[in-house]
Design a protein around this motif. Structure first.
Motif, PDB file in Angstrom:
ATOM      1  N   GLU A   1     -13.651   7.000   3.551  1.00  0.00           N
ATOM      2  CA  GLU A   1     -12.462   6.929   4.951  1.00  0.00           C
ATOM      3  C   GLU A   1     -12.148   8.550   4.857  1.00  0.00           C
ATOM      4  OE1 GLU A   1      -9.262   4.509   3.518  1.00  0.00           O
ATOM      5  OE2 GLU A   1     -10.728   2.687   3.829  1.00  0.00           O
ATOM      6  N   GLY A   2     -12.812   9.415   4.178  1.00  0.00           N
ATOM      7  CA  GLY A   2     -12.593  10.660   4.135  1.00  0.00           C
ATOM      8  C   GLY A   2     -11.279  11.093   3.450  1.00  0.00           C
ATOM      9  N   ARG A   3     -10.566  10.295   2.564  1.00  0.00           N
ATOM     10  CA  ARG A   3      -9.442  10.587   2.128  1.00  0.00           C
ATOM     11  C   ARG A   3      -9.608  11.517   0.922  1.00  0.00           C
ATOM     12  NH1 ARG A   3      -8.071   6.303  -0.434  1.00  0.00           N
ATOM     13  NH2 ARG A   3      -8.973   4.361   0.556  1.00  0.00           N
ATOM     14  N   ASP A   4      -8.659  12.383   0.332  1.00  0.00           N
ATOM     15  CA  ASP A   4      -8.731  13.367  -0.662  1.00  0.00           C
ATOM     16  C   ASP A   4      -7.785  12.764  -2.086  1.00  0.00           C
ATOM     17  OD1 ASP A   4      -6.312  13.863   0.034  1.00  0.00           O
ATOM     18  OD2 ASP A   4      -6.887  16.069   0.129  1.00  0.00           O
ATOM     19  N   PHE A   5      -7.178  11.441  -1.813  1.00  0.00           N
ATOM     20  CA  PHE A   5      -6.696  10.685  -2.862  1.00  0.00           C
ATOM     21  C   PHE A   5      -7.315   9.425  -2.910  1.00  0.00           C
ATOM     22  CE2 PHE A   5      -4.315   7.415  -0.330  1.00  0.00           C
ATOM     23  CZ  PHE A   5      -4.143   8.057   0.855  1.00  0.00           C
ATOM     24  N   VAL A   6      -7.213   8.695  -4.141  1.00  0.00           N
ATOM     25  CA  VAL A   6      -7.684   7.296  -4.484  1.00  0.00           C
ATOM     26  C   VAL A   6      -6.512   6.530  -4.449  1.00  0.00           C
ATOM     27  CG1 VAL A   6      -8.805   6.114  -6.130  1.00  0.00           C
ATOM     28  CG2 VAL A   6      -9.635   8.490  -5.790  1.00  0.00           C
ATOM     29  N   ALA A   7      -6.649   5.301  -3.776  1.00  0.00           N
ATOM     30  CA  ALA A   7      -5.395   4.306  -3.826  1.00  0.00           C
ATOM     31  C   ALA A   7      -5.819   3.283  -4.634  1.00  0.00           C
ATOM     32  CB  ALA A   7      -5.209   4.026  -2.352  1.00  0.00           C
ATOM     33  N   PRO A   8      -4.912   2.970  -5.639  1.00  0.00           N
ATOM     34  CA  PRO A   8      -5.244   1.888  -6.698  1.00  0.00           C
ATOM     35  C   PRO A   8      -5.720   0.491  -6.086  1.00  0.00           C
ATOM     36  CG  PRO A   8      -3.478   3.109  -7.336  1.00  0.00           C
ATOM     37  CD  PRO A   8      -3.938   3.742  -6.003  1.00  0.00           C
ATOM     38  N   VAL A   9      -6.513  -0.305  -6.466  1.00  0.00           N
ATOM     39  CA  VAL A   9      -6.946  -1.475  -6.194  1.00  0.00           C
ATOM     40  C   VAL A   9      -6.818  -2.546  -7.249  1.00  0.00           C
ATOM     41  CG1 VAL A   9      -8.496  -0.758  -4.510  1.00  0.00           C
ATOM     42  CG2 VAL A   9      -9.302  -1.312  -6.600  1.00  0.00           C
TER      43      VAL A   9
END
Ligand code: ZN
Length: 432
Positions: free
Chosen positions: A292-300
């Motif tokens: 997704e081109g994000r620079d943060f990692v969303a927890p799953v």
């Protein structure tokens, strides 16, 4: 603020801990988080002194274990805990390469790392050596299985008390492979991220050395040896492309750090190395951020058979993401079915039985080749980090059965005849 730095012994080249976010410096004690910004701390070395002291020959004359790289590891002991960890085979994987359409494929095989058959023996050897130096008598960890095996085994060898924490639903082989060494084992009714949170509280209240919490800066440095060994085993050259599994992201970032350190001290000629990472679709926070081109990692919340890499909130995820992007690598994820197929593919082409993390890495390697992300001409190294005998549940319904026969030649001949008429993948029990 810069803390006063403790001098190290003559043979130690690490100098201090440094916050990866704000740059604050700390004495090399049992701390892992910056007091100012909560960033992770990393070990720093005097690379100029290292460059002057270490040559290819001094390394080659060292022990056949990770301790041949001792000057690059954060310990002061003249006699670190050496249980023969490291210097695992780097295998030219010609049959797998042909199957995938690659020309120069190598497998770094830590499925046979000693003593507990995963790369974790590297990080634990370093962490427990440092734990002993810092005066800890009880060591511990939060584990998805392999780390518990390793911490318990190496603590037993070193005579340290050991208490490990695992999620209660781990594979039977990993639980047994921990209990055998006689540690206290806490099976926590929760996922790894919950285990990890509990352990942070225990670390604060009990004064134990948690290899992957308060000793994490030292522990994680052990993974650099997976970079050093590949350079040495390729004849003192860097590969063009690596593919490694991503759990917390630590292994991946430390392989990269290992490459950069050997370039910095002049042990290997510099060239670009593309770093690609593998996750399971059922726990792919880093792969999702990459896509997704994000620079943060969303927890799953993890849900995959690849339990050893099922970390929903990866501590070094953003750093892994950054390295994959800046080296022109890629991060991709494989489904559980693809992971099983990856385990079988590696076994059938190269004779290496890996666990689910390795199946994930092979499955992602295949995807990256098929999508053109790996050039067939590149010297590509794939890291296999654990042994399949520990996670037999993952494949037991997908590998067929033996041909059951009577102890008579005629019975054997009938069974052989039938087996030749069946496709190998469709093996069924044959009644004779
Ligand atoms: Zn900081």
């Amino acid at each position: 603020m810069t803390a006063t730095l403790t001098s190290t012994t003559e043979t130690a080249y690490f100098t201090h801990l440094k916050c990866k976010e704000c740059g604050a410096e700390y004495e090399p004690q049992a701390i892992h988080v910056c007091e100012y910004c909560f960033g992770p701390l990393e070990v720093k070395y005097d690379l100029e002194r290292l460059a002057a002291a270490v040559t290819r020959s001094t390394i080659e004359a060292g022990p056949k274990s990770i301790w041949r790289y001792r000057p690059f590891l954060p310990v002061t002991s003249a006699e670190p805990i050496d249980v023969g960890t490291g210097m695992t085979p780097l295998i030219k994987a010609q049959r797998l390469a042909r199957r995938l359409g690659l020309k120069h494929l190598y497998i770094k095989n830590d499925a046979v790392n000693m003593p507990t058959l995963s790369f974790k023996d590297r990080v634990v050897s370093v962490a427990l050596t440092r734990a002993r130096e810092l005066g800890f008598t009880t060591v511990s960890c939060a584990s998805t299985g392999n780390l518990a095996n390793s911490t318990a085994a190496i603590a037993a060898h070193a005579g340290l008390d050991c208490c490990v924490f695992i999620p209660a639903d781990l594979e039977a082989g990993k639980v047994l492979g921990t209990l055998i060494y006689g540690p206290t084992v806490m099976a926590v009714e929760g996922n790894y991220d919950q285990v990890n949170r509990l352990c942070s509280e225990v670390a604060n209240t009990h004064g134990w050395g948690f290899v992957n919490i308060n000793l994490r800066p030292y522990y994680s440095e052990g993974s650099k040896t997976l970079g050093y060994e590949v350079i040495e085993q390729l004849g003192w050259q860097l590969p063009d492309h690596i593919v490694a599994p991503l759990a917390s992201g630590s292994l991946f970032t430390k392989i990269y750090k290992g490459f950069r350190e050997f370039v910095a001290v002049g042990l290997v000629a510099d060239k670009p190395v593309r770093c690609s990472g593998a996750q399971a679709v059922g726990c792919s926070p880093i792969a999702q951020a990459y896509a997704e081109g994000r620079d943060f990692v969303a927890p799953v919340k993890p849900n995959t058979i690849a339990k050893s890499i099922a970390i929903g909130n990866p501590a070094d995820g953003v750093y892994a993401l950054e390295i994959a992007r800046k080296t022109n690598g890629a991060i991709a994820a494989a489904t559980d079915e693809e992971i099983v197929a990856g385990i079988k593919l590696l076994a059938e082409t190269e004779g290496i039985f890996t666990e689910t993390a390795g199946g994930t890495t092979i499955a992602v390697l295949k995807k990256l080749v098929e999508s053109g992300k790996i050039d067939p001409e590149e010297v590509t190294v794939v890291y296999i980090t654990g042994n399949g005998l520990k996670t037999q549940e993952a494949v037991q319904n997908d590998i067929g059965q033996p041909l059951r026969i009577e102890p008579k030649l005629a019975s054997f001949e009938r069974a052989l005849e039938r087996s030749r008429t069946l496709e190998r993948l469709d093996w069924q029990p044959v009644l004779v």
